[in-house]
Design an enzyme around this catalytic site. Structure first.
Site, PDB file in Angstrom:
ATOM      1  N   SER A  29       0.843  -1.108   0.176  1.00 30.95           N
ATOM      2  CA  SER A  29       0.118  -0.033   0.080  1.00 30.95           C
ATOM      3  C   SER A  29       0.754   1.335  -0.031  1.00 30.95           C
ATOM      4  CB  SER A  29      -0.960   0.295   1.308  1.00 30.95           C
ATOM      5  OG  SER A  29      -0.263   0.101   2.506  1.00 30.95           O
ATOM      6  N   ASN A 116      -1.234  -1.657  13.526  1.00 34.12           N
ATOM      7  CA  ASN A 116      -2.845  -1.402  13.680  1.00 34.12           C
ATOM      8  C   ASN A 116      -3.181   0.019  14.526  1.00 34.12           C
ATOM      9  OD1 ASN A 116      -2.805  -3.849  12.352  1.00 34.12           O
ATOM     10  ND2 ASN A 116      -3.499  -4.957  14.210  1.00 34.12           N
ATOM     11  N   THR A 161     -38.858  27.987  -8.200  1.00 36.74           N
ATOM     12  CA  THR A 161     -39.148  26.905  -7.436  1.00 36.74           C
ATOM     13  C   THR A 161     -39.373  25.972  -8.794  1.00 36.74           C
ATOM     14  OG1 THR A 161     -41.355  27.323  -7.271  1.00 36.74           O
ATOM     15  CG2 THR A 161     -40.059  27.856  -5.469  1.00 36.74           C
ATOM     16  N   HIS A 162     -39.246  24.846  -8.652  1.00 40.64           N
ATOM     17  CA  HIS A 162     -39.283  23.787  -9.967  1.00 40.64           C
ATOM     18  C   HIS A 162     -38.732  24.611 -11.133  1.00 40.64           C
ATOM     19  CE1 HIS A 162     -42.599  22.235  -7.763  1.00 40.64           C
ATOM     20  NE2 HIS A 162     -43.024  23.679  -7.201  1.00 40.64           N
ATOM     21  N   SER A 283     -14.163  25.220 -27.352  1.00 43.82           N
ATOM     22  CA  SER A 283     -14.351  24.151 -28.086  1.00 43.82           C
ATOM     23  C   SER A 283     -13.572  23.823 -29.172  1.00 43.82           C
ATOM     24  CB  SER A 283     -15.859  24.010 -28.627  1.00 43.82           C
ATOM     25  OG  SER A 283     -15.932  23.180 -29.753  1.00 43.82           O
ATOM     26  N   LYS A 289     -17.720  28.671 -29.113  1.00 44.04           N
ATOM     27  CA  LYS A 289     -17.984  28.318 -27.706  1.00 44.04           C
ATOM     28  C   LYS A 289     -17.191  29.081 -26.715  1.00 44.04           C
ATOM     29  CE  LYS A 289     -20.622  25.694 -26.694  1.00 44.04           C
ATOM     30  NZ  LYS A 289     -20.450  24.297 -26.739  1.00 44.04           N
ATOM     31  N   ASN A 291     -17.159  27.540 -22.714  1.00 43.73           N
ATOM     32  CA  ASN A 291     -17.926  26.480 -21.751  1.00 43.73           C
ATOM     33  C   ASN A 291     -17.493  26.679 -20.464  1.00 43.73           C
ATOM     34  OD1 ASN A 291     -18.857  25.337 -24.279  1.00 43.73           O
ATOM     35  ND2 ASN A 291     -17.016  24.072 -24.550  1.00 43.73           N
ATOM     36  N   GLU A 296     -18.797  22.517 -14.463  1.00 45.86           N
ATOM     37  CA  GLU A 296     -19.237  21.279 -14.861  1.00 45.86           C
ATOM     38  C   GLU A 296     -18.374  20.078 -14.059  1.00 45.86           C
ATOM     39  OE1 GLU A 296     -20.659  21.210 -19.278  1.00 45.86           O
ATOM     40  OE2 GLU A 296     -18.786  22.307 -18.983  1.00 45.86           O
ATOM     41  N   TYR A 323      -9.055  -5.349  13.957  1.00 43.68           N
ATOM     42  CA  TYR A 323      -8.587  -4.688  12.693  1.00 43.68           C
ATOM     43  C   TYR A 323      -8.473  -5.990  11.742  1.00 43.68           C
ATOM     44  CZ  TYR A 323      -5.085  -3.661   9.191  1.00 43.68           C
ATOM     45  OH  TYR A 323      -4.556  -3.116   7.933  1.00 43.68           O
ATOM     46  N   GLN A 328      -7.133  -1.424   5.088  1.00 43.11           N
ATOM     47  CA  GLN A 328      -6.020  -0.491   4.243  1.00 43.11           C
ATOM     48  C   GLN A 328      -6.733   0.274   3.240  1.00 43.11           C
ATOM     49  OE1 GLN A 328      -1.972  -2.317   3.647  1.00 43.11           O
ATOM     50  NE2 GLN A 328      -2.547  -2.756   1.628  1.00 43.11           N
ATOM     51  N   LYS A 331      -7.471   4.479   2.876  1.00 41.89           N
ATOM     52  CA  LYS A 331      -6.713   5.836   2.627  1.00 41.89           C
ATOM     53  C   LYS A 331      -7.096   6.269   1.273  1.00 41.89           C
ATOM     54  CE  LYS A 331      -3.559   3.592   5.251  1.00 41.89           C
ATOM     55  NZ  LYS A 331      -4.542   2.752   5.472  1.00 41.89           N
TER      56      LYS A 331
END
Ligand code: ARG
Length: 466
Positions: A29, A116, A161-162, A283, A289, A291, A296, A323, A328, A331
């Site tokens: 690891s 541990n 709203t909506h 783009s 464009k 963007n 996003e 443990y 492991q 992380k």
């Protein structure tokens, strides 16, 4: 790769045959957990000092270990350290190097300690540290949002709203909603910090130790407020990491909602804002464009934040005490979500400074939205007409206006009175969106005076923190 003799491992004593290279590769690891090196070294220094305090190390031995550990930190920071996957993890890489550097005394460091409790310590130190950093970045973003709200404090904005126009509000009021969300996120992290701030070292593998260690001393050295009170729980608990990930996921969810609004508002259909060129991309095919890739991507990355939370909860849910090596896998999600959140907060804070509010198109959008309808209904309520009845009357007025192709603000007192005799000339004034906003004086409402007061109080509050 040829098989190594078992004795080359720090745990090789009971093994007759060396490790298979595939097994080593699979279980290693260190490529992930080497990120914990600074906490591992601090923990080891505190542990060495404690072993001296209880008489298991001489003053000289302690100094040799501490010096060796500090040198290793330098080797790592100047990229002179070679992490070896065959040594599994960051803990054994550092310990093996220490013994190589300082000789026999290096072998005393792991007294009364297991990986541990060591890894539980390192991860808690890491999470505590990152919580502080994330909170400070949240403050910075709140300040950027507050700045945008202040610069545009008079702008009346369609409230939705909506995703249908609902009532006029102040843009500043809308932005302060996010400042409030990020404040709750900070509170959640501060709360998680309390439960992370518990020192597990000294739990050993799971049962504690027969050696008369001084855990309070280690806790103090490392800036923990208390020590864990159950060694089994201490080595097997990852709640703190899950709480942290859940806090980060909520931040990500809030950022993603803000991102979604930035994307919508900067579309040519809405055209409410323009994000600075420096935070947009073009783009490869369409020359016109511009963007909103930053929002996003923030919206996209919120999915990974949730994925990481789900990943750790799922890893933990079936594990017997105490443990298990499965842990492991804790992380990667923790590190990845930390990077996503810090990166997103940083770029958002800067990007928000470049947002230009397009007042003309906002004013256009406000026209003909019939958003003042409820103000007319509330006018009639004040004249004693039950709300349901006034709602019906105003509904008829709206459909009359639609039929005539008029905006509400274009109706006259006379036209209103065709629907209800209680409309006076003063009702016509209500049809102005600014008047509508000004009238929302209920606590927490969008009336400019209340919003201005809240901007002031956020400013004082945040300046104290930052
Ligand atoms: N690399 C391990 C982890 O991150 C450290 C603890 C390993 N303990 C053990 N007994 N194998 O969880």
């Amino acid at each position: 790769m040829k098989k190594k003799k078992p004795d080359e491992k720090l745990w090789g004593g009971r093994f007759a045959v060396g490790a298979d290279p595939l097994m080593e590769e699979y279980t290693a690891s260190v490529h992930v957990d080497k990120r914990l090196y600074a906490f591992d070294i601090r923990g080891s220094i505190a542990h060495a000092k404690m072993l001296h305090k209880i008489g298991l190390l001489s003053g000289r031995e302690r100094d040799v270990l501490v010096r060796g550990l500090k040198e290793i930190r330098e080797e790592i920071e100047s990229r002179r350290f070679r992490f070896k996957p065959s040594l599994e993890d960051v803990h054994m890489n550092i310990e093996a190097r220490l013994t190589k550097k300082v000789g026999e005394v290096g072998k005393k460091l792991h007294t009364a300690r297991s990986r541990n409790d060591q890894v539980a310590l390192d991860l808690r130190m890491y999470v505590k540290d990152e919580i502080v950093q994330v909170i400070s970045r949240l403050c910075t973003l709140q300040q950027a949002l507050l700045g945008l709200a202040e610069r545009n404090r008079d702008i009346v904005f369609p409230g939705y709203t909506h995703l249908q126009q609902a009532q006029p509000v102040l843009l500043a009021h809308h932005l302060l909603a996010y400042v409030g969300m990020f404040e709750r996120d900070k509170e959640r992290l501060r709360d998680a910090h309390k439960r992370t701030d518990v020192m597990p070292l000294g739990s050993g593998a799971l049962a504690g130790t027969s050696i008369p260690i001084d855990r309070e001393f280690v806790a103090k050295e490392l800036g923990f407020s208390r020590i864990s009170d159950n060694s089994i729980d201490a080595v097997s608990d990852r709640d703190f990491a899950i709480e942290y990930l859940s806090g980060l996921t909520l931040i990500g969810m809030h950022l993603s909602r803000l991102a979604e609004e930035l994307v919508i508002w900067s579309s040519s259909e809405f055209d409410f804002i323009e994000i600075g060129d420096a935070f947009c991309t073009g783009s490869s095919m369409l020359p016109q464009k511009k963007n909103p890739d930053v929002p996003e991507l923030a919206r996209g990355k919120s999915g990974r934040l949730l994925g990481n939370l789900v990943s750790l909860v799922t890893t933990m849910k079936g594990l017997p005490l105490s443990y298990n090596r499965d842990m492991q896998e804790d992380k990667l999600p923790v590190f990845e979500s930390t990077d996503i959140i810090k990166g997103t907060l940083d770029v958002f804070s800067k990007m928000m400074e470049t947002v230009q509010v397009k007042t003309d198109s906002i004013a256009d959008a406000l026209r003909g939205g019939y958003m003042q309808a409820v103000d007319l209904a509330e006018y009639l309520v004040k004249k004693g007409i039950p709300f349901r009845e006034s709602h019906r009357i105003v509904g008829k007025i709206v459909s009359y206006a639609i039929e005539k192709g008029k905006a509400l603000e274009e109706l006259s007192g006379e036209e209103l009175r065709q629907f209800c005799e209680h409309f006076g000339e003063d009702a016509v004034k209500l049809l102005n969106v600014r008047v509508s906003v000004r009238s929302k004086t209920s606590p927490g409402g969008t009336a400019p005076r209340g919003v201005a007061a809240r901007i002031r109080s956020w400013k004082t509050r945040l300046s104290k923190e930052g």
